[in-house]
Design an enzyme around this catalytic site. Sequence first.
Site, PDB file in Angstrom:
ATOM      1  N   LYS A 116       5.032  10.989 -13.851  1.00 16.83           N
ATOM      2  CA  LYS A 116       3.635  10.555 -13.777  1.00 16.83           C
ATOM      3  C   LYS A 116       2.781  11.231 -14.846  1.00 16.83           C
ATOM      4  O   LYS A 116       1.844  10.631 -15.380  1.00 16.83           O
ATOM      5  CB  LYS A 116       3.080  10.834 -12.384  1.00 16.83           C
ATOM      6  CG  LYS A 116       3.609   9.894 -11.307  1.00 16.83           C
ATOM      7  CD  LYS A 116       2.923  10.153  -9.984  1.00 16.83           C
ATOM      8  CE  LYS A 116       3.290   9.086  -8.946  1.00 16.83           C
ATOM      9  NZ  LYS A 116       4.703   9.056  -8.630  1.00 16.83           N
ATOM     10  N   GLU A 200      -4.850  15.153  -9.224  1.00 15.43           N
ATOM     11  CA  GLU A 200      -5.861  14.193  -9.638  1.00 15.43           C
ATOM     12  C   GLU A 200      -7.112  14.354  -8.781  1.00 15.43           C
ATOM     13  O   GLU A 200      -7.042  14.814  -7.633  1.00 15.43           O
ATOM     14  CB  GLU A 200      -5.344  12.754  -9.487  1.00 15.43           C
ATOM     15  CG  GLU A 200      -4.256  12.390 -10.467  1.00 15.43           C
ATOM     16  CD  GLU A 200      -3.794  10.955 -10.298  1.00 15.43           C
ATOM     17  OE1 GLU A 200      -4.170  10.334  -9.285  1.00 15.43           O
ATOM     18  OE2 GLU A 200      -3.056  10.477 -11.167  1.00 15.43           O
ATOM     19  N   HIS A 235      -0.405   7.170   2.652  1.00 13.77           N
ATOM     20  CA  HIS A 235      -0.159   6.626   1.309  1.00 13.77           C
ATOM     21  C   HIS A 235       0.952   5.579   1.293  1.00 13.77           C
ATOM     22  O   HIS A 235       1.436   5.214   0.224  1.00 13.77           O
ATOM     23  CB  HIS A 235       0.148   7.751   0.312  1.00 13.77           C
ATOM     24  CG  HIS A 235      -0.914   8.814   0.281  1.00 13.77           C
ATOM     25  ND1 HIS A 235      -2.152   8.613  -0.284  1.00 13.77           N
ATOM     26  CD2 HIS A 235      -0.928  10.080   0.778  1.00 13.77           C
ATOM     27  CE1 HIS A 235      -2.878   9.708  -0.152  1.00 13.77           C
ATOM     28  NE2 HIS A 235      -2.166  10.608   0.493  1.00 13.77           N
ATOM     29  N   ARG A 292       9.750  -1.805 -11.081  1.00 16.55           N
ATOM     30  CA  ARG A 292      10.653  -2.555 -10.205  1.00 16.55           C
ATOM     31  C   ARG A 292       9.848  -3.651  -9.517  1.00 16.55           C
ATOM     32  O   ARG A 292       8.618  -3.738  -9.679  1.00 16.55           O
ATOM     33  CB  ARG A 292      11.248  -1.630  -9.147  1.00 16.55           C
ATOM     34  CG  ARG A 292      10.183  -0.865  -8.362  1.00 16.55           C
ATOM     35  CD  ARG A 292      10.748  -0.084  -7.201  1.00 16.55           C
ATOM     36  NE  ARG A 292       9.802   0.861  -6.633  1.00 16.55           N
ATOM     37  CZ  ARG A 292       8.802   0.562  -5.828  1.00 16.55           C
ATOM     38  NH1 ARG A 292       8.576  -0.700  -5.505  1.00 16.55           N
ATOM     39  NH2 ARG A 292       8.004   1.495  -5.350  1.00 16.55           N
TER      40      ARG A 292
END
Length: 660
Positions: A116, A200, A235, A292
């Site tokens: 990431k 973040e 999440h 994907r």
Amino acid sequence: MFNKILIANRGEIACRIISTAQRMGVQCVAVYSDADRNARHVAMADEAFYIGPSPSSESYLIAENILKVAKQSGAQAIHPGYGFLSENEGFADACEQQGVVFIGPPASSIAAMGSKSAAKSIMDEAGVPLVPGYHGSDQDIEKLRTEAERIGYPVLLKAAYGGGGKGMREVHKPEDFDAALASAKRESQASFGNDKMLIEKFIIKPRHVEIQVFCDQHGNAVYLAERDCSVQRRHQKVLEEAPAPALGENTRHAMGDAAVRAAQAIDYEGAGTVEFLLDANNDFYFMEMNTRLQVEHPVTEMITGQDLVEWQLVVASGGVLPLSQSQVQLHGHAFEARIYAEDPQQDFLPSTGHIEFLRTPTQDRHIRIDTGIREGDDVSPYYDPMIAKLIVWDEDRDRALLRLQRALREYQLVGPTTNTDYLHRLATHPHFVRADLSTQFIEQHGEQLLKPNNAMDAELAHACMACAITLQQSVPLADANNPWNSASNWRLNQPAGQYLELVFNDQLLNLYIQQQGNEFVVLHDDSRVELKAELQQDKLNVTFDNHSFSLTVALGTDKFVLFSQQGRVDYQAVDTSAAFGLAEDEGTLTAPMNGTIVSVNVKTGDSVEKDQPLVVMEAMKMEYTIKATVSGTVEQIFFQAGELVSDGAELIALAPNEES
């Protein structure tokens, strides 16, 4: 085009891929573990190969075994589905080395998005907006604490090599940072083999909007609208819809163009999803790119009329994208509800067991069900608890939502506990109905969403179940003249009657049923219910107070379930301990499911406080913490980290303090 492919996956996605490939004339090879020997995807495939024991780490995640089967079967390509090896750059590279086509992007693209932190740098260079954060390689805890302070709380910890909500924690104040970081790192290491973290800024009340992109090997790239996936729990997406409500055309095009730039920046091929956070000002920020096919791809298929698996096969075999950007047309609105084997009333604990009864809505152009299970199958503890996806479509959001609400009532399963009633409460919540969405939706409305439905008036429900059980026990008409076969409890000059005892909400029901033909009187305490009832297979047709309606009933040996448009009502045969609420030893802590012990946080002789975390266990790819039920002293520990435990196994014995 390929003539034979191998599907390196299981469950509903394996069945989904097989369905399209076989429609195209492509032969399909399935793989299976011990737990999946009799699975639906195995039955659907043209041929199937055994690849190992039930744990995915010993079967579906062994790349060498998958490739060996591909060679043995003559498969020209491998479709990884999602999860397992779908975003494993080493597997994609191994396929290429052995001359087997990987139906997905090149290994280099997976690698670029697999980290990431690296992905953020690439997106920044491509001009894709980013959320403020830290994506560096220095993982010293002091450095991470400092970066969190710089960004400003609340912050979001995310596994740098993860996805699906694993290794992700919200931190709202500095004093919670260390514990959250340790937990996120542990879960990330267990799930992805790497505990690197990025940080973040946590955006207040954002929406999660993602763009479906597709690229071929000839330089063509398109985006196929967007999906709103804001309704999430831990999440993990729960309800998705397409297109995103209240999204202006300018924002849609800007997000779509940014998503295509993101894909082209890493020389992408095939299906991918670029995920954004959308704030209250309609500003959007790149989160990650999933290299994907996504779980929620069916809602995009429903509004575009395209088969994305077919697109994958076309692109992977060297073909050109079926449509250009100007040819992509959107029509109507679609929802997807993820049906999980889990118990919302028990903190969404995964549920396992035998599927005793399964009835689903009729599939047509409005309703689609992607599933890997059938009645009679078993839901095991080894894999993700999602058992089906219920997808609906109609001309606009309001009409599609009505279909979703009805279809959720018509998805009726007895066996493992499911979240269908919870999904119905979501789909009927006033804020969801008016599309007041954010990723904090479930957190904000949690108490309302967990509040059980008033499925039916209790006395009427009891009476309907009593009639259903009585009718099931009735002898066929051909034997009705044989008094020894009669269960009617005949009495001279009195209607036939019998007593029935059931457990409902841990309360013992004493019911008395009088029957004359299809007319019943059911007595319970001071209540009296008169109705007409007729049982036809699993449908109970009822007339009560000049109102006629139908119910679905599942009648087992020790469990009885009533399904209506108002919800589900459960009954059990009489169990003395259950009926009278006999509690187990308060000092005994047991495993709530089959799983693996991750850590034991105490030792024999330790003093503990009520609600203190004692054991962390992992099941169905999620971590669960078992807390002390009372204050006391640890007398005995029965399992250690790394050991497998069964549902109900005793983990720790506590000696409660006197005041407890």
